[in-house]
Design a protein around this motif. Structure first.
Motif, mmCIF file in Angstrom:
data_model
loop_
_atom_site.group_PDB
_atom_site.id
_atom_site.type_symbol
_atom_site.label_atom_id
_atom_site.label_comp_id
_atom_site.label_asym_id
_atom_site.label_seq_id
_atom_site.Cartn_x
_atom_site.Cartn_y
_atom_site.Cartn_z
ATOM 1 N N GLU A 176 0.806 -1.215 0.000
ATOM 2 C CA GLU A 176 0.000 0.000 0.000
ATOM 3 C C GLU A 176 0.840 1.266 0.000
ATOM 4 O O GLU A 176 0.558 2.214 -0.722
ATOM 5 C CB GLU A 176 -0.947 0.007 1.209
ATOM 6 N N GLY A 177 1.870 1.282 0.826
ATOM 7 C CA GLY A 177 2.598 2.527 1.027
ATOM 8 C C GLY A 177 3.750 2.759 0.089
ATOM 9 O O GLY A 177 4.242 3.882 -0.016
ATOM 10 N N ILE A 178 4.205 1.712 -0.627
ATOM 11 C CA ILE A 178 5.413 1.867 -1.426
ATOM 12 C C ILE A 178 5.130 1.625 -2.904
ATOM 13 O O ILE A 178 5.390 2.479 -3.743
ATOM 14 C CB ILE A 178 6.509 0.923 -0.910
ATOM 15 N N LEU A 179 4.584 0.468 -3.254
ATOM 16 C CA LEU A 179 4.313 0.191 -4.660
ATOM 17 C C LEU A 179 3.405 1.263 -5.257
ATOM 18 O O LEU A 179 3.587 1.696 -6.393
ATOM 19 C CB LEU A 179 3.674 -1.190 -4.820
ATOM 20 N N LEU A 180 2.421 1.700 -4.500
ATOM 21 C CA LEU A 180 1.488 2.725 -4.980
ATOM 22 C C LEU A 180 1.666 4.042 -4.227
ATOM 23 O O LEU A 180 0.783 4.886 -4.216
ATOM 24 C CB LEU A 180 0.049 2.222 -4.842
ATOM 25 N N LEU A 201 10.149 1.920 7.937
ATOM 26 C CA LEU A 201 9.386 0.673 7.979
ATOM 27 C C LEU A 201 10.338 -0.442 8.370
ATOM 28 O O LEU A 201 11.307 -0.714 7.657
ATOM 29 C CB LEU A 201 8.748 0.377 6.620
ATOM 30 N N LEU A 202 10.081 -1.082 9.506
ATOM 31 C CA LEU A 202 10.918 -2.180 9.989
ATOM 32 C C LEU A 202 10.083 -3.454 10.098
ATOM 33 O O LEU A 202 8.883 -3.395 10.402
ATOM 34 C CB LEU A 202 11.497 -1.838 11.365
ATOM 35 N N SER A 207 8.089 12.964 -3.784
ATOM 36 C CA SER A 207 7.728 11.551 -3.764
ATOM 37 C C SER A 207 7.756 11.029 -2.330
ATOM 38 O O SER A 207 8.591 11.422 -1.524
ATOM 39 C CB SER A 207 8.709 10.743 -4.617
ATOM 40 N N ARG A 208 6.819 10.134 -2.009
ATOM 41 C CA ARG A 208 6.772 9.550 -0.669
ATOM 42 C C ARG A 208 7.915 8.564 -0.450
ATOM 43 O O ARG A 208 8.302 8.295 0.676
ATOM 44 C CB ARG A 208 5.431 8.834 -0.461
ATOM 45 N N ASN A 209 8.443 8.012 -1.545
ATOM 46 C CA ASN A 209 9.506 7.012 -1.426
ATOM 47 C C ASN A 209 10.862 7.707 -1.308
ATOM 48 O O ASN A 209 11.637 7.776 -2.260
ATOM 49 C CB ASN A 209 9.473 6.060 -2.625
#
Length: 645
Positions: free
Chosen positions: A204-208, A248-249, A524-526
């Protein structure tokens, strides 16, 4: 004077954009005034509970990131005083004032919360030797500021365990503000999350992340000012500017079933797995010693989204209300406090049970009545216009539409069961919006005719129709500033009338972008720091969805990645326009063998040219395969158009 008036009349034609918000119209003022007669604004229980147990807040009210940028300013909502202005729905204004209470609060002796330093709530349970931290916020800086507050006012103790209740970033991103990553990875500090948490967080948080980040900018009104013409709240908490470091861990303890128990330094916790409700990986837990239920985000002081506007997997409403009912069966007789992941707690047994039952029946009612109406032939739009809550549910403050709305959620439930198509062949393979818009204008007599009719509708207060019809002008000709400004005016009035913070933010952000050729953009969030924390498999998944499939067609390669520190051997397979990974084929001969570090793998996204050059120094095989792969990766634009084509 005549020349000045002529010049002003030519502004729309010359392509000038209006940049300032407009006041509420008489129609908006009348609609908002009616809210005071519809709801009981004399009820003060929420204000008592939201302020109960207050200890202290940040001395400065400011949190900065490492670069010195302000990412949280607790003073930016100081305007939330008195009765609602004409530009804000009074019910939303009330919720905004409740969410503004910030700092450290004591729920009961041994349980403390940090509220409104971020969108979510962070909770601390004190044990004999340390703390258990629950949901450590979105970013490191906010979590650290909250941690410092409790150390200062309650006591300095080590963190023994961290619990993340579900796979949404506002409940895990700040983990390194309360513990060191190496202490989680080594197992020195317990990190507890529901099974599937890490995989769903990546999905949810990375791919999109890029698409969701852009849409979330609308949902939370990121470019809007904090005032009566802009953002006043996010419904489930305050909306801050962000810009902090997130992490994210992987958890080292997974909750796999309902009834699972853990003892952490003498504190017993009983878990309830609630998968595919508000999040794909989620859980409740109960602390018997404190008679407190922690229901994650399945319970809020608001109606929650079945399908969030930022975009995510549609949620299972039936599972959602069933889990709340199960929680009542499991823990109901002992509950004295309900502490959700946002907003403020409910205190007392009766009040807590009423709260849980009211939220349970809210979701069941919307679920059941959506299906009831669908089975009688109504489509999504018709159901959304028809469905209404009974007064015993709809007038409860915690069931109001501050975050989700009945209209949006009924459509989400319809989509969950029946998909986006309503059964009408005319809606099955429609033209793209831009192409349809040009044809609509031709049929309706051209841009000038449509704008003239839309202006008349605006003067009559028919803002929804103005917004709809002018979409065709804007998509056919995005340089028509008269249409853009008028559509922005309509969006603005709809936003002013909205009880939902998200609807308000979405419409007002749309108005801002229509009026401004270069609105505030987002990064970008990433980010690099975030990517460096991901495991190799997740990074390769992100690489796979960054491949331009058309350019990759006809190309093939086998590239083996060796990551000695992680003891991983991963084969990348490029074929048929897709990139796959396999970790169970160590003997397949590759075109190219590469030795990576985790940081270098993340570097393919952060600094691709420099990273590729470094890796090639130790490459064995056909190095052109790596260069070819790098040419297939398209950079991400996090600021794609929404409001114009």
């Amino acid at each position: 004077m005549k020349k000045q008036l002529l010049f002003l009349c030519l502004i729309p034609v010359l392509g000038w954009a209006q940049t300032t918000p407009k006041p509420a119209t008489k129609y908006t003022e009348e609609i908002n005034k009616k809210v005071y007669a519809e709801l009981d604004f004399t009820d003060s229980l929420d204000f008592e509970e939201a302020q109960r147990g207050f200890i202290a807040t940040l001395d400065s009210g400011i949190i900065r990131n490492a670069a010195g940028k302000i990412i949280v300013n607790l003073h930016e909502y100081d305007f939330l005083k008195g009765e609602a202005p004409a530009t804000v729905n009074p019910s939303l204004w009330r919720q905004s004032k409740l969410n503004v209470f910030n700092g450290l609060f004591k729920l009961t002796d041994g349980v403390y919360q940090i509220r409104s330093l971020d969108l979510a709530v962070m909770t601390f349970i004190r044990t004999d030797k340390g703390y258990i931290v629950i949901d450590p916020l979105t970013n490191v800086e906010a979590a650290r500021a909250g941690h410092n507050l409790i150390k200062k006012h309650v006591g300095e103790r080590p963190v023994l365990a961290v619990i993340t209740t579900h796979s949404h970033a506002d409940h895990y991103g700040g983990i390194e503000g309360v513990v060191k990553a190496e202490d989680i990875l080594s197992g020195k500090v317990k990190y507890i999350a529901p099974i599937g948490f890490y995989e769903e967080s990546v999905s949810e948080g990375i791919l999109l992340g890029t698409a969701m980040g852009r849409r979330a900018g609308y949902q939370f009104g990121r470019p809007l000012p904090r005032n009566e013409y802009g953002t006043v709240d996010a419904g489930v908490g305050k909306s801050f500017s962000g810009g902090g470091v997130s992490s994210l861990l992987p958890p080292n303890i997974s909750i796999t079933h309902t009834g699972q128990k853990l003892d952490i330094d003498g504190i017993e916790l009983i878990f309830q797995l609630t998968q595919n409700a508000e999040a794909p990986a989620e859980m409740h837990f109960f602390a018997p010693k404190y008679k407190t239920l922690f229901p994650a985000d399945n319970i809020l002081r608001s109606h929650h989204n079945i399908l969030t506007p930022r975009g995510a997997k549609t949620r299972d409403t039936r599972a959602w209300y069933t889990y709340i009912d199960e929680a009542l069966d499991l823990f109901g007789k002992d509950i004295e406090i309900v502490a959700p992941g946002h907003n403020w707690p409910a205190y007392g047994h009766k009040n807590s049970i009423d709260y849980l039952e009211g939220q349970r029946d809210l979701y069941k009612y919307i679920h059941d009545q959506t299906i009831f109406l669908a089975n009688r032939g109504l489509n999504m739009e018709e159901i959304a216009e028809t469905i209404q809550l009974p007064a015993e549910l709809g007038k409860k403050w915690f069931n109001r539409d501050y975050y989700a709305t009945i209209q949006h959620n009924s459509k989400a439930i319809y989509q969950y069961y029946l998909g986006w198509w309503d059964g009408n062949p005319a809606n099955y393979n429609k033209l793209p919006e831009t192409e349809a818009a040009k044809r609509y204008l031709d049929y309706m007599g051209g841009e000038a005719t449509v704008i003239a009719k839309a202006r008349k509708s605006y003067d009559e207060g028919d803002y929804r129709w103005v917004a709809e019809v002018l979409k065709h002008v804007v998509f056919a000709n995005p340089d028509n500033w008269e249409a853009r400004n008028l559509q922005a005016d309509a969006f603005e009035q709809i936003g002013y009338q909205s009880e939902s913070s998200l609807w308000r933010n979405i419409y007002l952000t749309g108005a801002l972008e229509l009026r401004d050729q270069s609105p505030a953009k987002q990064a970008s969030r990433n980010t690099g720091e975030f990517l460096k924390k991901l495991n190799a498999e997740s990074l390769i998944d992100l690489l796979s969805v960054s491949i331009n499939g058309q350019r990759a067609a006809g190309k093939s390669s086998l590239i083996r990645l060796h990551l000695p520190a992680e003891k991983k051997n991963i084969l990348l397979i490029l074929k048929n326009g897709v990139l796959r990974q396999k970790s169970n084929q160590p003997d397949v001969k590759a075109d190219l063998e590469l030795t990576f570090t985790q940081e270098q793998l993340a570097g393919l996204f952060i600094n691709p040219k420099e990273t590729v050059a470094t890796i090639l120094q130790t490459a064995q095989g056909d190095v052109l395969k790596l260069i070819e792969l790098s040419t297939l990766i398209d950079p991400v634009n996090p600021n794609w158009n929404i409001i114009i084509p």
